[in-house]
Design a protein around this motif. Structure first.
Motif, PDB file in Angstrom:
ATOM      1  N   TRP A 194      -0.557   8.308   7.636  1.00  0.00           N
ATOM      2  CA  TRP A 194      -1.631   7.507   8.226  1.00  0.00           C
ATOM      3  C   TRP A 194      -1.259   7.187   9.659  1.00  0.00           C
ATOM      4  O   TRP A 194      -0.127   6.800   9.947  1.00  0.00           O
ATOM      5  N   LYS A 195      -2.253   7.320  10.525  1.00  0.00           N
ATOM      6  CA  LYS A 195      -2.037   7.033  11.938  1.00  0.00           C
ATOM      7  C   LYS A 195      -1.922   5.547  12.161  1.00  0.00           C
ATOM      8  O   LYS A 195      -2.525   4.745  11.443  1.00  0.00           O
ATOM      9  N   HIS A 196      -1.188   5.238  13.208  1.00  0.00           N
ATOM     10  CA  HIS A 196      -1.106   3.856  13.651  1.00  0.00           C
ATOM     11  C   HIS A 196      -2.423   3.478  14.324  1.00  0.00           C
ATOM     12  O   HIS A 196      -2.916   4.185  15.178  1.00  0.00           O
TER      13      HIS A 196
ATOM     14  N   LEU B   4      -7.118  12.294  -0.671  1.00  0.00           N
ATOM     15  CA  LEU B   4      -6.118  11.217  -0.683  1.00  0.00           C
ATOM     16  C   LEU B   4      -4.897  11.645  -1.498  1.00  0.00           C
ATOM     17  O   LEU B   4      -3.757  11.499  -1.055  1.00  0.00           O
TER      18      LEU B   4
ATOM     19  N   LEU C 173     -11.102   0.322  -0.485  1.00  0.00           N
ATOM     20  CA  LEU C 173     -10.086   1.153   0.160  1.00  0.00           C
ATOM     21  C   LEU C 173     -10.652   2.503   0.559  1.00  0.00           C
ATOM     22  O   LEU C 173     -10.793   3.382  -0.274  1.00  0.00           O
TER      23      LEU C 173
ATOM     24  N   ASN D 104      -8.494  -2.017  -4.362  1.00  0.00           N
ATOM     25  CA  ASN D 104      -7.313  -2.781  -4.754  1.00  0.00           C
ATOM     26  C   ASN D 104      -7.837  -4.069  -5.348  1.00  0.00           C
ATOM     27  O   ASN D 104      -8.519  -4.832  -4.657  1.00  0.00           O
TER      28      ASN D 104
ATOM     29  N   ARG E 163      -8.250   2.951   9.702  1.00  0.00           N
ATOM     30  CA  ARG E 163      -7.193   3.859   9.259  1.00  0.00           C
ATOM     31  C   ARG E 163      -7.667   5.295   9.419  1.00  0.00           C
ATOM     32  O   ARG E 163      -8.782   5.642   9.014  1.00  0.00           O
TER      33      ARG E 163
ATOM     34  N   HIS F 262      -2.196   3.896   1.916  1.00  0.00           N
ATOM     35  CA  HIS F 262      -3.050   3.404   3.001  1.00  0.00           C
ATOM     36  C   HIS F 262      -2.316   2.906   4.239  1.00  0.00           C
ATOM     37  O   HIS F 262      -2.934   2.560   5.235  1.00  0.00           O
ATOM     38  N   CYS F 263      -0.990   2.846   4.222  1.00  0.00           N
ATOM     39  CA  CYS F 263      -0.314   2.114   5.297  1.00  0.00           C
ATOM     40  C   CYS F 263       0.264   3.042   6.357  1.00  0.00           C
ATOM     41  O   CYS F 263       0.692   4.149   6.068  1.00  0.00           O
ATOM     42  N   HIS F 264       0.328   2.529   7.601  1.00  0.00           N
ATOM     43  CA  HIS F 264       0.853   3.341   8.703  1.00  0.00           C
ATOM     44  C   HIS F 264       2.321   3.043   9.020  1.00  0.00           C
ATOM     45  O   HIS F 264       2.895   3.677   9.874  1.00  0.00           O
TER      46      HIS F 264
ATOM     47  N   THR G 125       4.880   8.682   5.930  1.00  0.00           N
ATOM     48  CA  THR G 125       3.448   8.443   5.751  1.00  0.00           C
ATOM     49  C   THR G 125       2.645   9.369   6.659  1.00  0.00           C
ATOM     50  O   THR G 125       3.157   9.824   7.686  1.00  0.00           O
TER      51      THR G 125
ATOM     52  N   PHE H  65     -10.300   6.480   6.909  1.00  0.00           N
ATOM     53  CA  PHE H  65     -10.068   5.890   5.577  1.00  0.00           C
ATOM     54  C   PHE H  65      -9.932   4.373   5.753  1.00  0.00           C
ATOM     55  O   PHE H  65      -8.927   3.777   5.413  1.00  0.00           O
TER      56      PHE H  65
ATOM     57  N   GLN I  32       0.788  -1.240   0.000  1.00  0.00           N
ATOM     58  CA  GLN I  32       0.000   0.000   0.000  1.00  0.00           C
ATOM     59  C   GLN I  32       0.816   1.284   0.000  1.00  0.00           C
ATOM     60  O   GLN I  32       0.367   2.298  -0.527  1.00  0.00           O
TER      61      GLN I  32
END
Lengths: 395, 474
Positions: free
Chosen positions: B102-104, B87, B179, B168, B120, A153-155, B100, B134, A149
């Protein structure tokens, strides 16, 4: 009854159990097979690749099914899915399939239909000029790159995936539409060591990698994470209990023990690793999955680090292309990249590709000893003379 | 051979015209002229660089979707109109930062399931509110990823209406990946899929991951068992394990129809089922002559792109046989099948002359995984040959025993392959009830540190020191 167009559809938030359906599994595959596939299921006699991207399978019933394979983006829009459906409706009676490597396959029952289909696929372009459905990806060539991703999309990624794959496939485009290599060559990409795409057995693997130990968010660590779990998560026992000057519970990290796997971050969000300069790409080569001729094998690290130069990753593209071209020139027919490298010896692989062999390519992890040469059986290359010279053995 | 197939769960007949959400007019894509002059809300020069070049461009594609959403009426999408543009904006920012956004973490899901949805959240939600949530929904793909377009079109409508409209196809494990959506739409998406499409979600987290298989008997002459049937049967049999995390970590089944391994089961599944045969390779000597004389193109034409010279059966087949079990003399090809290791090279090279045997089944291998945590592992051969016929009770017994051993002995986040490394293959074989064999190893052990047990040794381990002292002064 059509799909719902209300906010919650068939789901009733006031009574979540109402009409609830669970555990029904996937659609039954048989219903999605084209009739020609149903008729010839288990009866296929042989197949042939007629040209790059076009296969014919011949059945004992005498029927033939032709497959036209198009490379695709793994990430795609609803608009693009509908375009696939338009083509499948027009040429394939409303059936289509996807491959494990994210190609799109259209099946028809005559050579005439193949020509019409190919024409249609090749004519479809994005407004920017990029192809929508390049035909190829079969036989002794390079098929689509499987990937993960990345920033989409990935953390935990150490690089981006979709952009690197686009950049590399633009470079390898001619190998997708031709079959000129000694054997098939599989390129795969994963944006961190978790390897959601399991790229570790590919002819060429591109792997996003962190190079800095985690930053510790002392303020939040004890609130967000269970400290014993964080400590246990480190395979190198680099993490131990700690305290902040004002007495808050936290952890300490022995930087020199960190192998940058990121498992601690997976367990605890207060230990982020990613870093603009620290992150980049590892290139591995020589892996395979098939049992053909030789056993499946892992890819080996051949370049320990390349920078993340968004969006086109020129260093990655150049390295991949160089490996492919040297392999194409030197390997024997049927010889996979790893089998070739083993036949000529990895020392020759580095000589021929011109990739520098650095200390980072010597294993110092578990089972490292298995990779050390305990023999006088080796080939001389410039690298050997450099060692002899350093030892005072030659002038 | 005749086949009779019956789905195990009633399947809805799908008709897109009945299912559809959007009208033909709404489905009209923007024109190339509109797209060329279209500017997304943010400057994305690096992403726009990726619109050029011959390979399909995900950026160009996402722009089509972004512009589509600009044109839809407000009540024709249940999440933000700006999701695709946001996005793109966030990915461009990630390029700038080299990190990145995106949060953990973030636990979300559907009721009663512990997997199938990946939470996400953006860590810059104020900048990009359309992707503040997301979340991903994994749908369990139909075996071998064949589709009717009615299904795909309905799914496209559903996902454009309730999510980002970005897919995807497919995720690495095999799932159809939807997604990006907001939390409140997760339950509606799940139930719409179940009610209208007869379609369940897949696996994520510490459970059985969505099983997957190769193209198999649907379109391959090499498939040595019915990968689709077995994949479907196992998926249905283990639904509970698929949806409700009960394991120490993830567990994957993959089904390869032959040793060519097109779904890579040997490198990435905890239990790998690879089709095989135990009788003799079938030889058609006329077709062998066809290859030798150049009437039939070798390796199914996979090398057509380059001039490799005349086919040489000795050089290209006989001498490449890894077990040296083939001979070509006086125009006749012979195989000493007892020495064959079933690598498939000769069959792949001359598929019209050579076919696998007819007494087929599976080889079971166990314990493959990617590097996290203890390094990458290839699957270890466990059962050399097993018949693989519905209802697969023999195979389910092996699976149940292996999983029971892992659930009892495994540590948190320890894959079964790592457990076998930690405790040794003998313990695993004992747990599954299998006798050890030379086939389990490349070579016997080189160290003599054998863990003898008390019961292995006459008299056991218990001894008396005073008795010993009678013979030996202190």
């Amino acid at each position: 009854m059509g799909l719902s167009t209300t906010k919650f559809g068939v789901y009733n938030p006031d009574n979540p159990q109402e009409n609830r359906i669970t555990d029904i599994g996937p659609r039954y595959y048989w219903d999605f097979f084209p009739p020609i596939i149903q008729r010839n299921y288990g009866k296929w006699l042989y197949h042939e690749v007629l040209e790059p991207g076009v296969l014919v399978h011949v059945s004992e019933t005498g029927e033939k099914v032709y497959t036209v394979r198009a490379g695709g983006m793994r990430i795609m829009s609803a608009a693009f899915v509908r375009e696939i459906c338009d083509i499948a409706d027009r040429h394939c009676d409303g059936y289509v399939r996807f491959t494990t490597r994210n190609n799109i396959e259209f099946l028809v029952d005559s050579p005439e239909k193949v020509e019409a289909l190919k024409k249609e696929l090749e004519s479809r372009k994005f407004f920017s000029g990029a192809n929508k459905f390049p035909v190829g990806g079969t036989g002794a060539g390079i098929t689509n790159i499987v990937h993960t991703q990345g920033y989409i999309h990935c953390h935990t990624p150490a690089t981006d995936a979709s952009s690197m794959v686009k950049a590399v496939m633009d470079e390898l485009y001619n190998y997708f539409g031709s079959m000129t290599l000694p054997a098939k060559l599989r390129v795969s990409m994963a944006c961190c060591l978790n390897m959601c795409g399991a790229v570790h057995c590919s002819d060429i693997a591109l792997l996003g990698y962190h190079r800095k130990p985690p930053i510790i968010d002392h303020e939040w660590l004890a609130k967000m994470c269970e400290i014993p779990t964080v400590i246990a998560s480190c395979p190198k026992a680099a993490i131990s209990p700690g305290a902040t000057p004002d007495g808050k519970k936290t952890v300490k990290i022995k930087d020199e023990r960190c192998m940058f796997c990121g498992n601690c971050y997976t367990m605890c969000a207060a230990l982020p690793l990613s870093d603009k300069e620290g992150d980049g790409v590892v290139v591995l080569a020589g892996g395979k999955l098939s049992n053909r001729i030789s056993a499946p094998k892992f890819s080996k690290v051949v370049v320990p680090f390349l920078p993340n130069n968004f969006p086109r990753f020129p260093e990655v593209c150049e390295t991949v292309k160089r490996i492919v071209e040297v392999y194409a020139t030197h390997a024997n027919k049927y010889e996979r990249l790893g089998d070739w490298a083993e036949r000529i010896g990895w020392e020759k692989f580095f000589e021929l590709t011109g990739l520098p062999f650095t200390d980072h390519l010597l294993d110092d992890h578990r089972l490292a000893y298995d990779t050390y040469r305990t023999s006088t059986l080796f080939k001389y290359t410039d690298a050997a003379w450099a060692v002899s010279k350093a030892a005072g053995g030659v002038d | 051979m005749s086949f009779e197939f019956k789905p195990k769960v009633p399947q809805k007949e799908l008709n897109y015209q009945e299912l559809r959400i959007y009208t033909d007019e709404e489905l009209q894509n923007p024109s190339d002229e509109e797209l060329k002059s279209f500017k997304v809300k943010y400057d994305i020069p690096m992403l726009e660089q990726l619109e050029s070049g011959p390979w399909p461009s995900f950026v160009a594609d996402l722009k089509v979707e972004a512009l589509r959403r600009r044109k839809l009426a407000d009540d024709r999408m249940m999440i933000s109109r700006d999701v695709v543009e946001d996005l793109l904006g966030q990915v461009e920012l990630s390029f700038e930062h080299g990190e990145t956004h995106w949060k953990h973490g973030g636990i979300v899901g559907v009721q009663g399931y512990g997997g199938g949805v990946i939470g996400r959240y953006s860590d810059v939600p104020d900048k990009f509110p359309g992707v503040a949530h997301f979340h991903t929904v994994r749908l369990n793909q139909p075996a071998s990823k064949f589709y009717k377009t009615d299904f795909l079109r309905a799914l496209a409508d559903l996902w454009e209406f309730r999510g980002s409209g970005i897919f995807n196809l497919h995720g690495s494990t095999g799932d159809i990946v939807l997604l990006g959506t907001f939390t409140e739409q997760l339950e509606p998406i799940f139930q719409e899929c179940a009610h209208h499409l007869s379609q369940d979600i897949g696996g994520s987290g510490s459970n059985l991951r969505t099983p997957s298989c190769c193209v198999g008997k649907a379109r391959c002459e090499f498939a040595l068992y019915d990968t689709q049937e077995m994949c479907y049967d196992m998926t249905m049999h283990y639904q509970d394990e698929l949806h409700r995390p009960m394991f120490p970590y993830k567990f994957k089944f993959k089904f390869d129809g032959c040793p060519n391994g097109c779904v890579a089961s040997i490198a990435r599944s905890d239990l790998s089922f690879i089709g095989t045969w135990r009788d003799n390779i079938r030889i058609d000597q006329d077709a062998v002559r066809g290859y030798v004389q150049g009437d039939i193109v070798p390796n199914a034409g996979a090398h057509r792109g380059r001039e490799w010279g005349k086919f040489d059966i000795r050089k290209e087949v006989v001498d490449r046989c890894p077990s040296g079990c083939m001979k070509y003399e006086d125009g006749v090809l012979t195989i000493d099948d007892a020495d064959c290791v079933r690598c498939m090279h000769c069959i792949n090279t001359m598929p019209r002359a050579l076919r696998p045997g007819v007494d087929t089944g599976v080889t079971i291998l166990c314990g493959a995984k990617a590097p996290i945590l203890e390094g990458a592992q290839m699957a270890t051969m466990i059962v050399p040959f097993m018949k693989a016929e519905p209802p697969y009770d023999n195979i389910k017994e092996v699976i149940d025993k292996a999983q029971e051993f892992w659930m009892e002995e495994g540590k948190n986040r320890e894959r079964i392959g790592e457990l076998i490394q930690r405790v040794g293959l003998p313990k695993f074989l004992e747990a599954v009830g299998l006798p050890p064999a030379p086939q389990h190893v490349w070579k016997p052990r080189e160290n003599p540190y054998i863990f003898w047990k008390a019961e292995d040794v006459p008299g056991g381990f218990a001894r008396d020191i005073s008795d010993y002292r009678k013979r030996h002064a202190r």
